[in-house]
Design a protein around this motif. Structure first.
Motif, PDB file in Angstrom:
ATOM      1  N   ASP A 138       0.868  -1.215  -0.006  1.00 40.44           N
ATOM      2  CA  ASP A 138       0.020  -0.070   0.059  1.00 40.44           C
ATOM      3  C   ASP A 138       0.970   1.401   0.113  1.00 40.44           C
ATOM      4  OD1 ASP A 138      -1.596   2.126   0.581  1.00 40.44           O
ATOM      5  OD2 ASP A 138      -1.997   1.576   2.624  1.00 40.44           O
ATOM      6  N   ILE A 139       0.668   1.921  -1.065  1.00 35.14           N
ATOM      7  CA  ILE A 139       1.769   3.230  -1.119  1.00 35.14           C
ATOM      8  C   ILE A 139       1.614   4.240  -0.294  1.00 35.14           C
ATOM      9  CG2 ILE A 139       0.414   4.543  -2.750  1.00 35.14           C
ATOM     10  CD1 ILE A 139       2.844   5.338  -4.152  1.00 35.14           C
ATOM     11  N   GLY A 140       0.344   4.339   0.417  1.00 37.92           N
ATOM     12  CA  GLY A 140       0.097   5.138   1.653  1.00 37.92           C
ATOM     13  C   GLY A 140       0.785   4.721   2.725  1.00 37.92           C
ATOM     14  N   ALA A 141       0.658   3.372   3.060  1.00 34.05           N
ATOM     15  CA  ALA A 141       1.554   3.088   4.321  1.00 34.05           C
ATOM     16  C   ALA A 141       2.976   3.130   4.076  1.00 34.05           C
ATOM     17  CB  ALA A 141       1.053   1.592   4.693  1.00 34.05           C
ATOM     18  N   ALA A 142       3.469   2.766   2.913  1.00 34.30           N
ATOM     19  CA  ALA A 142       4.998   2.701   2.716  1.00 34.30           C
ATOM     20  C   ALA A 142       5.359   4.225   2.831  1.00 34.30           C
ATOM     21  CB  ALA A 142       5.233   2.243   1.170  1.00 34.30           C
ATOM     22  N   TYR A 143       4.637   5.366   2.544  1.00 37.60           N
ATOM     23  CA  TYR A 143       5.181   6.559   2.752  1.00 37.60           C
ATOM     24  C   TYR A 143       4.801   7.151   4.049  1.00 37.60           C
ATOM     25  CZ  TYR A 143       6.494   7.799  -1.910  1.00 37.60           C
ATOM     26  OH  TYR A 143       7.242   7.913  -3.434  1.00 37.60           O
ATOM     27  N   ARG A 144       3.877   6.922   4.629  1.00 38.49           N
ATOM     28  CA  ARG A 144       3.558   7.369   6.292  1.00 38.49           C
ATOM     29  C   ARG A 144       4.563   6.425   6.993  1.00 38.49           C
ATOM     30  NH1 ARG A 144      -1.806   6.430   4.437  1.00 38.49           N
ATOM     31  NH2 ARG A 144      -1.818   4.486   5.508  1.00 38.49           N
ATOM     32  N   LEU A 145       4.667   5.392   6.789  1.00 40.78           N
ATOM     33  CA  LEU A 145       5.240   4.723   7.841  1.00 40.78           C
ATOM     34  C   LEU A 145       6.675   4.043   7.524  1.00 40.78           C
ATOM     35  CD1 LEU A 145       2.504   2.101   8.780  1.00 40.78           C
ATOM     36  CD2 LEU A 145       3.094   4.293  10.006  1.00 40.78           C
ATOM     37  N   GLY A 146       7.265   4.414   6.255  1.00 45.42           N
ATOM     38  CA  GLY A 146       8.404   4.222   5.784  1.00 45.42           C
ATOM     39  C   GLY A 146       8.426   2.663   5.333  1.00 45.42           C
ATOM     40  N   TRP A 147       9.618   2.126   4.720  1.00 45.62           N
ATOM     41  CA  TRP A 147       9.804   1.097   4.155  1.00 45.62           C
ATOM     42  C   TRP A 147       9.375  -0.215   4.936  1.00 45.62           C
ATOM     43  CZ3 TRP A 147       8.657   0.072  -0.644  1.00 45.62           C
ATOM     44  CH2 TRP A 147       8.942  -1.239  -1.217  1.00 45.62           C
ATOM     45  N   ASP A 148       9.987  -0.125   6.314  1.00 46.44           N
ATOM     46  CA  ASP A 148      10.176  -1.033   7.224  1.00 46.44           C
ATOM     47  C   ASP A 148       8.580  -0.946   8.180  1.00 46.44           C
ATOM     48  OD1 ASP A 148      10.860   1.078   8.877  1.00 46.44           O
ATOM     49  OD2 ASP A 148      12.829  -0.024   9.644  1.00 46.44           O
ATOM     50  N   GLY A 149       8.021   0.187   8.165  1.00 34.60           N
ATOM     51  CA  GLY A 149       6.878   0.339   9.077  1.00 34.60           C
ATOM     52  C   GLY A 149       6.939   0.995  10.162  1.00 34.60           C
ATOM     53  N   SER A 150       8.121   1.574  10.399  1.00 34.19           N
ATOM     54  CA  SER A 150       8.480   2.235  11.719  1.00 34.19           C
ATOM     55  C   SER A 150       8.889   3.621  11.944  1.00 34.19           C
ATOM     56  CB  SER A 150       9.909   1.493  12.196  1.00 34.19           C
ATOM     57  OG  SER A 150      10.905   1.898  11.107  1.00 34.19           O
ATOM     58  N   GLU A 151       8.162   4.413  10.586  1.00 37.12           N
ATOM     59  CA  GLU A 151       8.284   5.826  10.770  1.00 37.12           C
ATOM     60  C   GLU A 151       7.425   6.494  11.759  1.00 37.12           C
ATOM     61  OE1 GLU A 151      10.275   8.920   8.360  1.00 37.12           O
ATOM     62  OE2 GLU A 151      10.554   6.981   8.436  1.00 37.12           O
ATOM     63  N   PRO A 152       8.012   7.485  12.598  1.00 37.06           N
ATOM     64  CA  PRO A 152       7.437   7.840  13.881  1.00 37.06           C
ATOM     65  C   PRO A 152       6.272   9.108  13.448  1.00 37.06           C
ATOM     66  CG  PRO A 152       9.478   8.702  13.976  1.00 37.06           C
ATOM     67  CD  PRO A 152       9.580   7.741  12.749  1.00 37.06           C
ATOM     68  N   VAL A 153       5.149   9.234  13.981  1.00 44.68           N
ATOM     69  CA  VAL A 153       4.431  10.160  13.525  1.00 44.68           C
ATOM     70  C   VAL A 153       4.845  11.526  13.509  1.00 44.68           C
ATOM     71  CG1 VAL A 153       2.109  11.346  14.229  1.00 44.68           C
ATOM     72  CG2 VAL A 153       2.317   8.962  14.835  1.00 44.68           C
TER      73      VAL A 153
END
Length: 303
Positions: A138-153
């Protein structure tokens, strides 16, 4: 393979139509729309898989996203998830008009971000009877959360602040700003680079799969649209068509497929290709062969 055009509202879409061996206009064929990754074009992995599936007996269509490649749409280099999903619906419109395509046997295959768009389109277009994916995100999740899913808010909000500032500047007459899909030059790829992104650079920015119409530029203001997009929202109830996902065991994006799998209530399967990364499933022959070996019987069964 034939060069074709079709329409999405006021835009002319450019596609490559692949026909099976021994093709006859007097027959009726199942058909598959092949959706390219973010930043890609139809001549790259989407076309490769379209060709592979055509050899398996399907009429297949790979096309350039609106605002990108040879397709129409202004501004150029826009990545707008709503437009990308509508592109798929328009591709289905086109295939359904072909006399040799059985309109009741149309499926969609998406690669990378194209996979998320494919699932999203399938949820709301009942003409699509089955959806397959390769390296799905999901490109939305990839950009919001980063490639590994750990991007902080906090980082997400800072990015949106920068997008807002850029949009305000452009409203005052400033030039558009662009960001790369993958690292621009080899010097930016080092030991700290995520392996999938290093391979993405090799795929998109070297002779391996470089294409002049895939120039690695996206409007920075696209990020606001991407952040607001959730490809899998309401998948639990709206996706009733069967889903097949192919992902690599070494892909940093594997978590997206693994999280999606239990949410889907329709017939579903995830095939993890041992040793493959996210991008190696785009074109490495041994991995493409394995992916096709899963996807062909899936589409044959449901189309």
């Amino acid at each position: 393979m034939q060069n074709v055009t079709f329409t999405n509202a006021d835009d002319t879409m450019a596609g490559n139509l692949y026909l099976p061996d021994g093709f006859s206009e007097g027959r009726s064929y199942p058909a598959i729309v092949s959706v390219h990754p973010g930043g890609g074009v139809k001549e790259q992995t989407a076309g490769l898989y379209a060709g592979e599936l055509a050899r398996e007996g399907f009429v297949t269509l790979a096309f350039d996203a609106s605002h990108q490649g040879e397709s129409g749409g202004r501004p150029r280099h826009l990545e707008n998830p709503a437009s990308r999903v509508e592109d798929i619906r328009s591709a289905v419109d086109y295939l359904a008009t072909l006399g040799y395509v059985d309109a009741d046997r149309i499926g969609v295959l998406g690669i990378c971000a194209g996979a998320g768009y494919a699932v999203n389109a399938t949820m709301t277009d009942r003409r699509i009877k089955a959806v397959g994916t390769v390296s799905p995100i999901d490109i939305g999740a990839a950009y919001r959360l980063g490639w590994d899913g750990s991007e902080p808010v906090a980082t997400q909000l800072a990015t949106l602040d920068a997008v807002a500032q850029q949009r305000a500047s452009e409203a005052e007459g400033a030039d558009a700003a662009y960001v790369p899909y993958v690292p621009y030059v080899p010097e930016t790829v080092d030991g700290t680079t995520v392996p999938d992104m290093a391979e993405a650079h090799d795929y998109y920015r070297t002779p391996r799969a470089q294409h002049p119409r895939s120039d690695n530029r996206m409007l920075f203001t696209s990020v606001a649209n991407i952040y607001a997009f959730d490809a899998f929202d309401q998948v639990e109830t709206l996706l009733t068509q069967p889903l097949f996902m192919v992902a690599g065991s070494k892909a940093g994006s594997l978590w997206q497929a693994e999280q999606l799998l239990p949410r889907v209530k329709s017939p579903k399967e995830l095939a993890v290709i041992d040793g493959a990364g996210h991008v190696s499933l785009y074109d490495v022959p041994e991995y493409v062969d394995q992916a096709t070996a899963h996807l062909s019987p899936f589409f044959t069964k449901y189309l």
